[in-house]
Motif scaffolding. Sequence first.
Motif, PDB file in Angstrom:
ATOM      1  N   LEU A 238       0.602  -0.707  -0.039  1.00 22.35           N
ATOM      2  CA  LEU A 238       0.162  -0.258  -0.059  1.00 22.35           C
ATOM      3  C   LEU A 238       1.111   1.136  -0.117  1.00 22.35           C
ATOM      4  CD1 LEU A 238      -2.927  -0.971   2.743  1.00 22.35           C
ATOM      5  CD2 LEU A 238      -2.918  -0.990   0.174  1.00 22.35           C
ATOM      6  N   ALA A 239       2.136   1.047   1.073  1.00 24.36           N
ATOM      7  CA  ALA A 239       2.431   1.689   0.637  1.00 24.36           C
ATOM      8  C   ALA A 239       3.457   2.437  -0.738  1.00 24.36           C
ATOM      9  CB  ALA A 239       3.575   1.843   1.642  1.00 24.36           C
ATOM     10  N   GLU A 240       3.742   1.516  -1.089  1.00 19.71           N
ATOM     11  CA  GLU A 240       4.660   1.649  -2.846  1.00 19.71           C
ATOM     12  C   GLU A 240       3.477   1.991  -3.701  1.00 19.71           C
ATOM     13  OE1 GLU A 240       7.886  -0.838  -5.630  1.00 19.71           O
ATOM     14  OE2 GLU A 240       6.193  -1.734  -4.235  1.00 19.71           O
ATOM     15  N   GLN A 241       1.865   2.151  -3.924  1.00 17.58           N
ATOM     16  CA  GLN A 241       1.214   2.406  -4.563  1.00 17.58           C
ATOM     17  C   GLN A 241       0.862   3.455  -3.896  1.00 17.58           C
ATOM     18  OE1 GLN A 241      -2.655   0.765  -3.746  1.00 17.58           O
ATOM     19  NE2 GLN A 241      -1.575  -1.934  -4.356  1.00 17.58           N
ATOM     20  N   LEU A 242       1.272   4.766  -2.372  1.00 14.41           N
ATOM     21  CA  LEU A 242       0.632   5.639  -2.562  1.00 14.41           C
ATOM     22  C   LEU A 242       2.454   6.608  -3.095  1.00 14.41           C
ATOM     23  CD1 LEU A 242      -0.786   5.703   0.734  1.00 14.41           C
ATOM     24  CD2 LEU A 242      -1.788   6.398  -1.414  1.00 14.41           C
ATOM     25  N   GLY A 243       3.004   5.803  -3.430  1.00 12.33           N
ATOM     26  CA  GLY A 243       4.903   7.150  -3.781  1.00 12.33           C
ATOM     27  C   GLY A 243       5.742   7.110  -2.360  1.00 12.33           C
ATOM     28  N   VAL A 244       4.962   6.255  -1.526  1.00 11.31           N
ATOM     29  CA  VAL A 244       6.433   6.204  -0.460  1.00 11.31           C
ATOM     30  C   VAL A 244       7.193   5.445  -0.677  1.00 11.31           C
ATOM     31  CG1 VAL A 244       6.649   5.299   2.182  1.00 11.31           C
ATOM     32  CG2 VAL A 244       4.305   6.482   1.464  1.00 11.31           C
ATOM     33  N   HIS A 245       8.755   5.568   0.451  1.00  8.90           N
ATOM     34  CA  HIS A 245      10.288   5.865  -0.376  1.00  8.90           C
ATOM     35  C   HIS A 245      10.047   4.092   0.739  1.00  8.90           C
ATOM     36  CE1 HIS A 245      14.408   5.337  -1.184  1.00  8.90           C
ATOM     37  NE2 HIS A 245      14.338   5.070   0.433  1.00  8.90           N
ATOM     38  N   LEU A 246      10.190   3.337  -0.249  1.00  4.32           N
ATOM     39  CA  LEU A 246      10.945   2.075   0.394  1.00  4.32           C
ATOM     40  C   LEU A 246      12.751   1.934   0.723  1.00  4.32           C
ATOM     41  CD1 LEU A 246       8.250  -0.083  -1.302  1.00  4.32           C
ATOM     42  CD2 LEU A 246       8.064   1.264   0.851  1.00  4.32           C
ATOM     43  N   LEU A 247      13.238   1.150   1.494  1.00  2.00           N
ATOM     44  CA  LEU A 247      14.615   0.922   1.013  1.00  2.00           C
ATOM     45  C   LEU A 247      14.399  -0.571   0.920  1.00  2.00           C
ATOM     46  CD1 LEU A 247      15.146   1.742   5.642  1.00  2.00           C
ATOM     47  CD2 LEU A 247      15.995   3.083   3.166  1.00  2.00           C
ATOM     48  N   ASP A 248      15.431  -0.666   0.540  1.00  3.40           N
ATOM     49  CA  ASP A 248      16.378  -1.768  -0.510  1.00  3.40           C
ATOM     50  C   ASP A 248      15.278  -3.309  -0.225  1.00  3.40           C
ATOM     51  OD1 ASP A 248      17.492  -0.545  -1.878  1.00  3.40           O
ATOM     52  OD2 ASP A 248      19.288  -1.174  -0.767  1.00  3.40           O
ATOM     53  N   ASN A 249      14.839  -3.094   1.174  1.00  2.00           N
ATOM     54  CA  ASN A 249      14.276  -4.038   2.232  1.00  2.00           C
ATOM     55  C   ASN A 249      13.355  -4.157   2.254  1.00  2.00           C
ATOM     56  OD1 ASN A 249      14.561  -2.648   4.367  1.00  2.00           O
ATOM     57  ND2 ASN A 249      15.620  -3.455   6.023  1.00  2.00           N
ATOM     58  N   LYS A 250      12.362  -3.254   2.502  1.00  2.00           N
ATOM     59  CA  LYS A 250      11.169  -3.031   1.465  1.00  2.00           C
ATOM     60  C   LYS A 250      10.341  -2.406   3.206  1.00  2.00           C
ATOM     61  CE  LYS A 250      10.711  -4.823  -2.761  1.00  2.00           C
ATOM     62  NZ  LYS A 250      10.444  -3.669  -3.543  1.00  2.00           N
ATOM     63  N   HIS A 251      11.112  -2.283   4.038  1.00  2.00           N
ATOM     64  CA  HIS A 251      10.832  -1.321   5.406  1.00  2.00           C
ATOM     65  C   HIS A 251      10.804   0.199   5.038  1.00  2.00           C
ATOM     66  CE1 HIS A 251      10.188  -4.374   8.099  1.00  2.00           C
ATOM     67  NE2 HIS A 251      11.247  -5.146   7.727  1.00  2.00           N
ATOM     68  N   HIS A 255      10.595   9.772   9.557  1.00  2.00           N
ATOM     69  CA  HIS A 255      10.484  10.915  10.344  1.00  2.00           C
ATOM     70  C   HIS A 255      11.036  10.822  11.797  1.00  2.00           C
ATOM     71  CE1 HIS A 255      10.813  14.760  12.859  1.00  2.00           C
ATOM     72  NE2 HIS A 255      10.773  15.669  11.656  1.00  2.00           N
ATOM     73  N   PRO A 256      11.923  11.227  12.295  1.00  2.00           N
ATOM     74  CA  PRO A 256      12.907  10.224  13.999  1.00  2.00           C
ATOM     75  C   PRO A 256      11.096  10.758  14.878  1.00  2.00           C
ATOM     76  CG  PRO A 256      13.470  11.916  13.010  1.00  2.00           C
ATOM     77  CD  PRO A 256      13.367  11.523  11.901  1.00  2.00           C
ATOM     78  N   ARG A 257      10.759  11.986  14.947  1.00  2.00           N
ATOM     79  CA  ARG A 257      10.093  12.049  15.759  1.00  2.00           C
ATOM     80  C   ARG A 257       8.374  12.017  15.138  1.00  2.00           C
ATOM     81  NH1 ARG A 257      10.173  18.422  17.477  1.00  2.00           N
ATOM     82  NH2 ARG A 257       8.562  17.823  19.161  1.00  2.00           N
ATOM     83  N   SER A 258       7.965  12.278  14.555  1.00  2.00           N
ATOM     84  CA  SER A 258       6.683  11.882  13.948  1.00  2.00           C
ATOM     85  C   SER A 258       6.346  11.221  13.401  1.00  2.00           C
ATOM     86  CB  SER A 258       5.975  13.664  13.562  1.00  2.00           C
ATOM     87  OG  SER A 258       6.975  13.237  11.771  1.00  2.00           O
ATOM     88  N   LYS A 259       7.351  10.555  13.063  1.00  2.00           N
ATOM     89  CA  LYS A 259       6.604   9.219  12.054  1.00  2.00           C
ATOM     90  C   LYS A 259       5.927   8.863  10.424  1.00  2.00           C
ATOM     91  CE  LYS A 259       9.207   7.298  15.395  1.00  2.00           C
ATOM     92  NZ  LYS A 259       9.991   6.437  15.039  1.00  2.00           N
ATOM     93  N   MET A 260       5.710  10.657  10.371  1.00  2.00           N
ATOM     94  CA  MET A 260       5.474  10.376   9.449  1.00  2.00           C
ATOM     95  C   MET A 260       6.599  10.192   8.057  1.00  2.00           C
ATOM     96  SD  MET A 260       3.811  13.998   6.679  1.00  2.00           S
ATOM     97  CE  MET A 260       3.245  14.761   8.034  1.00  2.00           C
ATOM     98  N   THR A 261       5.637  10.025   6.888  1.00  2.00           N
ATOM     99  CA  THR A 261       6.826   9.245   6.017  1.00  2.00           C
ATOM    100  C   THR A 261       6.830  10.491   4.777  1.00  2.00           C
ATOM    101  OG1 THR A 261       4.684   8.693   3.980  1.00  2.00           O
ATOM    102  CG2 THR A 261       5.826   7.350   5.865  1.00  2.00           C
ATOM    103  N   ASN A 262       7.329   9.944   3.403  1.00  2.00           N
ATOM    104  CA  ASN A 262       8.189  10.799   2.594  1.00  2.00           C
ATOM    105  C   ASN A 262       6.301  11.683   1.903  1.00  2.00           C
ATOM    106  OD1 ASN A 262       8.581   8.557   1.532  1.00  2.00           O
ATOM    107  ND2 ASN A 262       8.453   9.569  -0.404  1.00  2.00           N
ATOM    108  N   VAL A 263       5.655  10.842   2.068  1.00  2.00           N
ATOM    109  CA  VAL A 263       4.434  11.361   1.624  1.00  2.00           C
ATOM    110  C   VAL A 263       3.943  11.963   2.552  1.00  2.00           C
ATOM    111  CG1 VAL A 263       2.516  10.121   0.312  1.00  2.00           C
ATOM    112  CG2 VAL A 263       4.345   9.812   0.017  1.00  2.00           C
ATOM    113  N   GLU A 264       2.991  13.422   2.294  1.00  2.00           N
ATOM    114  CA  GLU A 264       2.908  13.707   3.464  1.00  2.00           C
ATOM    115  C   GLU A 264       1.173  13.378   3.767  1.00  2.00           C
ATOM    116  OE1 GLU A 264       1.138  19.127   3.974  1.00  2.00           O
ATOM    117  OE2 GLU A 264       1.548  17.703   2.055  1.00  2.00           O
ATOM    118  N   ASN A 265       1.449  13.093   5.077  1.00  2.00           N
ATOM    119  CA  ASN A 265      -0.175  13.283   6.038  1.00  2.00           C
ATOM    120  C   ASN A 265      -0.004  11.706   6.130  1.00  2.00           C
ATOM    121  OD1 ASN A 265      -0.827  15.223   6.597  1.00  2.00           O
ATOM    122  ND2 ASN A 265      -2.309  15.971   4.356  1.00  2.00           N
TER     123      ASN A 265
END
Length: 307
Positions: A238-251, A255-265
């Motif tokens: 699902l994350a990949e479908q939204l354009g979230v950046h995946l590491l090589d291991n798919k994790h 953000h270390p404080r907010s836990k937001m991904t590179n995709v806003e919200n």
Amino acid sequence: MPYDCIIVGGGIAGLQAAIQLGRYSSHRVLVIDSGYGRSTLCHQYHNILGFPDGISGEDLRRLGRHEATKLGTEFVEGKAVKAAKRDELFAIQVEEGTVYSSKTLLLATGLTDRFPKLEGLLGCLGNSVYVCPDCDGYEIQDRSTVVLGAGKAGASMALILSARTDHLIYVNHDRSEVPDELMMKLCEKGIGYKEEIISRIMTEEPGHFEGVQLANGEVVRAERGFLAFGGNHVHSELAEQLGVHLLDNKHIETHPRSKMTNVENVWVAGDLGAHAEQATVAMGEGAMSAIWIHKVLSGMKTKISQL
């Protein structure tokens, strides 16, 4: 009417987030839960504050779901299969076709451990067979232990566990290659090694691991077992479908404080993220992500990137 937040995943991270959001008494929250995951398989978590004698994943889920429901969270049973951004809303489709929309999204879809289907194994998970040396290395202290694994992953696990016990045997069930360097280290540590298919788990009582029988008929007796097959499936589709950046291991790195991904919200919590895969860590990430989801929903203008 769209939800304020959809949480995909009703495990420990997702439920903790639902409870935190519910306690603000101002958000409409939906949890989409497939009903299956790491927490449904673990019969005992032994490293959680307040449960010195352990608590099962199912009990944690039951208690968490009850608490979240009392706080107004809604639940839908089903597997989320599609995710998309439509204007300012996220659209999540479940397997049977229904689409739910929300202003914010928390992905707590976790991962699935890879291990063979052996009779008696599922009943031992968390009771006498484990997957995490940080969570449960304590449980094998000075006990005879079999590492059931594959190739490099199993060898590496055996070496980690050698700090806990001198009574270790690694059974390379997949008979996949172990680098020479690791084989030398196994030998130096006195860790036994067998490259043979496991035919069955030995249990005289349900949940009580007593060793394994190999395909050649040999029996390897032990008090505890550890799984290390590698190749776990990270549920990042699902994350990949939204354009979230995946590491090589798919994790996913957040953000270390907010836990937001590179995709806003879009937030991530739990074993989907790049972190120590522990229940207690998942709880913390669930709560932290919910705090920041609340900030966004409340109209705070602080940009995550400026923290």
